[in-house]
Each structure stands twice: as structure tokens, then as C-alpha cells.
Design an enzyme around this catalytic site. Structure first.
Site, PDB file in Angstrom:
ATOM      1  N   GLY A  10       0.848  -1.209   0.000  1.00 20.47           N
ATOM      2  CA  GLY A  10       0.000   0.000   0.000  1.00 20.47           C
ATOM      3  C   GLY A  10       0.871   1.242   0.000  1.00 20.47           C
ATOM      4  N   GLN A  14      -1.585   7.580   1.013  1.00 20.45           N
ATOM      5  CA  GLN A  14      -1.254   8.802   1.751  1.00 20.45           C
ATOM      6  C   GLN A  14      -0.101   8.580   2.734  1.00 20.45           C
ATOM      7  OE1 GLN A  14      -4.120  10.275   4.596  1.00 20.45           O
ATOM      8  NE2 GLN A  14      -3.048  12.193   4.828  1.00 20.45           N
ATOM      9  N   ASP A  36       2.178  -1.954  -4.331  1.00 17.02           N
ATOM     10  CA  ASP A  36       0.794  -1.466  -4.302  1.00 17.02           C
ATOM     11  C   ASP A  36       0.025  -2.144  -5.433  1.00 17.02           C
ATOM     12  OD1 ASP A  36      -0.405   1.388  -2.870  1.00 17.02           O
ATOM     13  OD2 ASP A  36      -1.610   0.478  -4.463  1.00 17.02           O
ATOM     14  N   ASP A  54      -0.940  -7.503  -5.199  1.00 16.22           N
ATOM     15  CA  ASP A  54      -2.275  -7.487  -4.586  1.00 16.22           C
ATOM     16  C   ASP A  54      -2.194  -8.285  -3.284  1.00 16.22           C
ATOM     17  OD1 ASP A  54      -4.885  -7.716  -3.835  1.00 16.22           O
ATOM     18  OD2 ASP A  54      -5.610  -8.522  -5.748  1.00 16.22           O
ATOM     19  N   TYR A 144     -15.537  -0.067   8.835  1.00 13.58           N
ATOM     20  CA  TYR A 144     -14.102   0.193   8.975  1.00 13.58           C
ATOM     21  C   TYR A 144     -13.658  -0.026  10.423  1.00 13.58           C
ATOM     22  CZ  TYR A 144      -9.819   3.135   8.869  1.00 13.58           C
ATOM     23  OH  TYR A 144      -8.548   3.625   8.969  1.00 13.58           O
ATOM     24  N   LYS A 148     -11.133  -2.846  11.946  1.00 14.87           N
ATOM     25  CA  LYS A 148      -9.904  -2.492  12.667  1.00 14.87           C
ATOM     26  C   LYS A 148      -9.884  -3.158  14.050  1.00 14.87           C
ATOM     27  CE  LYS A 148      -7.647   0.143   9.767  1.00 14.87           C
ATOM     28  NZ  LYS A 148      -6.405  -0.321   9.169  1.00 14.87           N
TER      29      LYS A 148
HETATM   30  N1  LIG Z   1      -4.957   8.391   6.587  1.00 17.86           N
HETATM   31  C1  LIG Z   1      -5.520   8.414   7.783  1.00 17.86           C
HETATM   32  O1  LIG Z   1      -5.964   9.458   8.268  1.00 17.86           O
HETATM   33  C2  LIG Z   1      -5.575   7.135   8.597  1.00 17.86           C
HETATM   34  C3  LIG Z   1      -6.097   7.175   9.905  1.00 17.86           C
HETATM   35  C4  LIG Z   1      -6.179   6.013  10.642  1.00 17.86           C
HETATM   36  C5  LIG Z   1      -5.705   4.821  10.109  1.00 17.86           C
HETATM   37  N2  LIG Z   1      -5.204   4.782   8.839  1.00 17.86           N
HETATM   38  C6  LIG Z   1      -4.753   3.478   8.297  1.00 17.86           C
HETATM   39  O2  LIG Z   1      -3.468   3.599   7.714  1.00 17.86           O
HETATM   40  C7  LIG Z   1      -3.370   2.712   6.583  1.00 17.86           C
HETATM   41  C8  LIG Z   1      -2.942   3.487   5.349  1.00 17.86           C
HETATM   42  O3  LIG Z   1      -3.880   4.532   5.121  1.00 17.86           O
HETATM   43  P1  LIG Z   1      -3.745   5.586   3.943  1.00 17.86           P
HETATM   44  O4  LIG Z   1      -4.423   6.809   4.416  1.00 17.86           O
HETATM   45  O5  LIG Z   1      -2.351   5.650   3.467  1.00 17.86           O
HETATM   46  O6  LIG Z   1      -4.684   4.894   2.863  1.00 17.86           O
HETATM   47  P2  LIG Z   1      -4.695   5.130   1.263  1.00 17.86           P
HETATM   48  O7  LIG Z   1      -6.049   4.725   0.798  1.00 17.86           O
HETATM   49  O8  LIG Z   1      -4.175   6.469   0.934  1.00 17.86           O
HETATM   50  O9  LIG Z   1      -3.634   4.057   0.780  1.00 17.86           O
HETATM   51  C9  LIG Z   1      -3.884   2.670   0.768  1.00 17.86           C
HETATM   52  C10 LIG Z   1      -3.128   2.060  -0.400  1.00 17.86           C
HETATM   53  O10 LIG Z   1      -3.407   0.656  -0.424  1.00 17.86           O
HETATM   54  C11 LIG Z   1      -3.509   0.273  -1.788  1.00 17.86           C
HETATM   55  N3  LIG Z   1      -4.294  -0.967  -1.914  1.00 17.86           N
HETATM   56  C12 LIG Z   1      -5.646  -1.084  -1.881  1.00 17.86           C
HETATM   57  N4  LIG Z   1      -5.984  -2.372  -2.060  1.00 17.86           N
HETATM   58  C13 LIG Z   1      -4.829  -3.079  -2.211  1.00 17.86           C
HETATM   59  C14 LIG Z   1      -4.538  -4.435  -2.435  1.00 17.86           C
HETATM   60  N5  LIG Z   1      -5.506  -5.352  -2.555  1.00 17.86           N
HETATM   61  N6  LIG Z   1      -3.229  -4.813  -2.528  1.00 17.86           N
HETATM   62  C15 LIG Z   1      -2.239  -3.890  -2.432  1.00 17.86           C
HETATM   63  N7  LIG Z   1      -2.465  -2.577  -2.222  1.00 17.86           N
HETATM   64  C16 LIG Z   1      -3.755  -2.173  -2.119  1.00 17.86           C
HETATM   65  C17 LIG Z   1      -4.189   1.449  -2.468  1.00 17.86           C
HETATM   66  O11 LIG Z   1      -3.959   1.430  -3.869  1.00 17.86           O
HETATM   67  C18 LIG Z   1      -3.540   2.637  -1.766  1.00 17.86           C
HETATM   68  O12 LIG Z   1      -2.413   3.109  -2.458  1.00 17.86           O
HETATM   69  C19 LIG Z   1      -4.728   2.027   6.485  1.00 17.86           C
HETATM   70  O13 LIG Z   1      -4.690   0.807   7.174  1.00 17.86           O
HETATM   71  C20 LIG Z   1      -5.656   2.975   7.195  1.00 17.86           C
HETATM   72  O14 LIG Z   1      -6.770   2.306   7.707  1.00 17.86           O
HETATM   73  C21 LIG Z   1      -5.146   5.915   8.072  1.00 17.86           C
END
Ligand SMILES: NC(=O)c1ccc[n+]([C@@H]2O[C@H](COP(=O)([O-])OP(=O)(O)OC[C@H]3O[C@@H](n4cnc5c(N)ncnc54)[C@H](O)[C@@H]3O)[C@@H](O)[C@H]2O)c1
Length: 319
Positions: A10, A14, A36, A54, A144, A148
Site C-alpha cells: 500500500g 497517503q 501497491d 495485490d 471500517y 480495525k
Molecule cells: N490516513 C488516515 O488518516 C488514517 C487514519 C487512521 C488509520 N489509517 C490506516 O493507515 C493505513 C494506510 O492509510 P492511507 O491513508 O495511506 O490509505 P490510502 O487509501 O491512501 O492508501 C492505501 C493504499 O493501499 C492500496 N491498496 C488497496 N488495495 C490493495 C490491495 N488489494 N493490494 C495492495 N495494495 C492495495 C491502495 O492502492 C492505496 O495506495 C490504512 O490501514 C488505514 O486504515 C489511516
């Protein structure tokens, strides 16, 4: 000393982009493999190895782990809160099966460490609203949050049964200027800075007094790396740690932006995300993380706002 080889799953998201770049600085570019489902984020281009992967395809994931001699996995692939409510089945499937695939492989291949983030979304309307403690009533109402919370107990299970050294943080809403947010309820706190600079006005999808726990991305990256580098004995919480830096409302972030852009205006048109936000705590007590592995945050709303606007202005100027 064992040479660490890290796989970030991933990595184009972000958090993934900034975490990958930070890990590459510490462990060396060649030792941090970004992966990713989507194509490589342009911000990662030329900075180190990238594979398309994946996380749901366990066999392919397993092959990559063996082929690349991976010793640690950071699993960031997930469906976030707002997107999850639109597609609950997909969110449950990816968030659960992706984690189980990684934990199984970590056990079979005896990986040194795994990182998997949880979220403040584990808390629900019955949890304390202010200074929500590490251990409390946890009854999440979003798919969600349910995924978690279940994931936290899978981590705990794999640690106690199979000695998989998996570590986790309950991130608050994360604010960053580099990579776009991925469909969370706190995304407004990123959009607002962009719109303030581009339009000098913003229409917020949450009500003005909606307080939520938030953190600036450099603090989130620092917390993640410090947690992963802490000695194993220090990590006594094997579900996931509460993590906190600041808490503010749309009205307060608007006022802070107005100190830099006096003509900035904000209006409010709450949508379905208001209900998600209402179900979460307004602030988090992270004293356990501070005591067990020495967590300290650096950014508050004032410092973050100055840094966000400086960096976004610089990017605007360069484009
Ligand atoms: N951003 C926040 O504010 C926040 C807050 C709390 C928790 N989180 C957790 O942090 C983690 C990352 O969050 P983020 O904000 O970077 O999310 P994001 O959606 O920006 O990034 C997730 C990435 O995972 C990739 N992805 C999706 N399905 C996939 C698959 N089957 N195989 C491989 N890659 C795949 C997507 O293409 C994407 O690039 C997550 O677990 C999220 O729940 C984020």
C-alpha cells in the site's frame, strides 16, 4: 546483525509514500521494497525498488516475500472509513483478509516484525468522548471500525500464539501535503488547506464544532518508526496503541488559516460523514504509548498550519 529487508504494502497511498521514503533513509533504498495494487506513486519514482502486488493474492505475496528475502512487512493497504461505508463488503474483505494473509506469511516465514495500523475508528458512540483511554468500552458502528477492532485482536492472537512480533498504532486523522488522502472522514482537514490557497473559501462536509483527534504526518511517521524500533519487551500492548497529538474543530482550523489568509471563508454542508464523525471520540488519551515506548508528538495546530501552508504554497509556485 541480520540485514533487514522491508516490504511496504500500500506504498502508493497517503501514508505509504512518506513512510517508504523515511524507511529508505534509515535502511537504504535497496532494502525497502514499495508495493501497491495501483501504479507507483510519482513521488516514489527513482527512490528505490517497486513491485506491483495485490495483498489479497496470498500466493503471489508469499512468492515476493521469499524472492526478496523480506524480513519485515508494513501493511498499509485498506479501505478507509468513508469509502468503507459505501462498500462494506469490500472494506471487510480487504481489511481482514489482507491482514490475515500477511500474518500467516509472517508466521510461516518467521519474519522479524510486522506493522499494521489500526485507527481511532475502533471507538464508537459508547466510548468516552474526551481523552478516550486505551482500555474502555469499544463498540464501533462503521464497518471500517469493526474491521480495525477485529484486526487488533488478530494481531494480539498471532503474537501470543505464534510469537509474530506485530505492532500497531491507532492513528488519528492524518494531515499531509505530499500524497492525496484515501477516503477518510478527517480528509476535510487536508482539503481545507488546498482550497484556502486556491479559492480562499471552503465548504466543509462536517459541522463547525465537530472535534476530532488529528495528527500531522511527520509525527505519524515518527511514531511508526519509533514503535517499530523499540525493544520487543517494551511493547506490552499487542492489540494497538492509542496515539494522539491534537484535537480541533473545522471552526478552529478555519480560524488558524485566517491568521495567514485573512480573507479565507468557510461554510458548512454536513453529509453522511457527519454521522461517522459523531460516533468517534473528540480526543484521545495516549498515556500508555508515552509510558511504554516514550512517544512524544511535535506538531500542534498552529505549527502544522504554518508548515502545511508554506509547503503547499511552494508546490503551487513550482507547478
Ligand atoms: N490516513 C488516515 O488518516 C488514517 C487514519 C487512521 C488509520 N489509517 C490506516 O493507515 C493505513 C494506510 O492509510 P492511507 O491513508 O495511506 O490509505 P490510502 O487509501 O491512501 O492508501 C492505501 C493504499 O493501499 C492500496 N491498496 C488497496 N488495495 C490493495 C490491495 N488489494 N493490494 C495492495 N495494495 C492495495 C491502495 O492502492 C492505496 O495506495 C490504512 O490501514 C488505514 O486504515 C489511516
Amino acid at each position: 546483525m541480520v540485514k533487514e529487508k522491508i516490504l511496504v504494502i500500500g506504498a502508493s497511498g497517503q501514508i505509504g509514500v512518506e513512510l517508504t521514503l523515511a524507511l529508505r533513509k534509515i535502511y537504504g533504498a535497496a532494502n525497502v521494497v514499495a508495493s501497491d495494487l495501483r501504479e507507483q506513486n510519482p513521488l516514489l519514482e527513482g527512490s528505490g525498488p517497486y513491485v506491483s502486488l495485490d495483498v489479497m493474492n496470498k500466493e503471489m505475496l508469499h512468492v515476493q516475500v521469499i524472492r526478496q528475502n523480506v524480513t519485515q512487512i508494513y501493511l498499509l493497504a485498506a479501505i478507509l472509513s468513508a469509502t468503507g461505508e459505501k462498500n462494506p463488503n469490500l472494506a471487510w474483505h480487504l481489511n481482514m483478509q489482507g491482514l490475515l494473509n500477511v500474518l500467516d506469511i509472517a508466521r510461516e516465514e518467521k519474519l522479524a516484525k510486522v506493522y499494521w495500523p489500526s485507527s481511532i475508528a475502533v471507538f464508537g458512540p459508547t466510548s468516552p468522548k474526551r481523552d478516550c483511554p486505551q482500555k474502555t468500552i469499544i463498540e464501533p458502528t462503521t464497518v471500517y471500525g469493526i474491521s480495525k477492532y477485529a484486526g487488533e485482536f488478530w494481531c494480539n492472537y498471532f503474537f501470543s500464539k505464534f510469537d509474530v512480533d506485530v505492532r500497531s498504532l491507532r492513528y488519528p486523522g492524518l494531515i499531509s501535503y505530499k500524497s492525496a488522502p484515501g477516503g477518510g472522514t478527517t480528509d476535510y482537514a487536508i482539503e481545507i488547506y488546498h482550497e484556502a490557497l486556491e479559492e480562499t473559501k471552503y465548504t466543509c462536509f462536517l459541522e463547525e464544532d465537530t472535534y476530532l483527534p488529528m495528527m500531522y504526518m511527520p509525527d505519524a511517521i515518527k511514531a511508526t518508526i519509533e514503535l517499530m524500533e523499540a525493544p520487543k519487551e517494551a511493547i506490552k500492548t499487542r492489540t494497538s496503541y492509542n496515539l494522539s497529538a491534537m484535537s480541533f474543530s473545522p471552526k478552529e482550523i478555519g480560524a488558524e488559516i485566517r491568521k495567514h489568509i485573512p480573507e479565507f471563508e468557510i461554510e458548512y454542508k454536513p453529509d453522511y460523514r457527519q454521522q461517522i464523525a459523531n460516533s468517534w471520540p473528540q480526543s484521545i488519551d495516549d498515556s500508555v504509548a508515552r509510558a511504554e515506548w516514550g512517544w512524544r508528538h511535535e506538531y500542534d495546530l498552529t505549527r502544522m498550519t504554518a508548515d502545511m501552508l508554506t509547503n503547499l504554497k511552494r508546490e503551487q509556485f513550482n507547478n
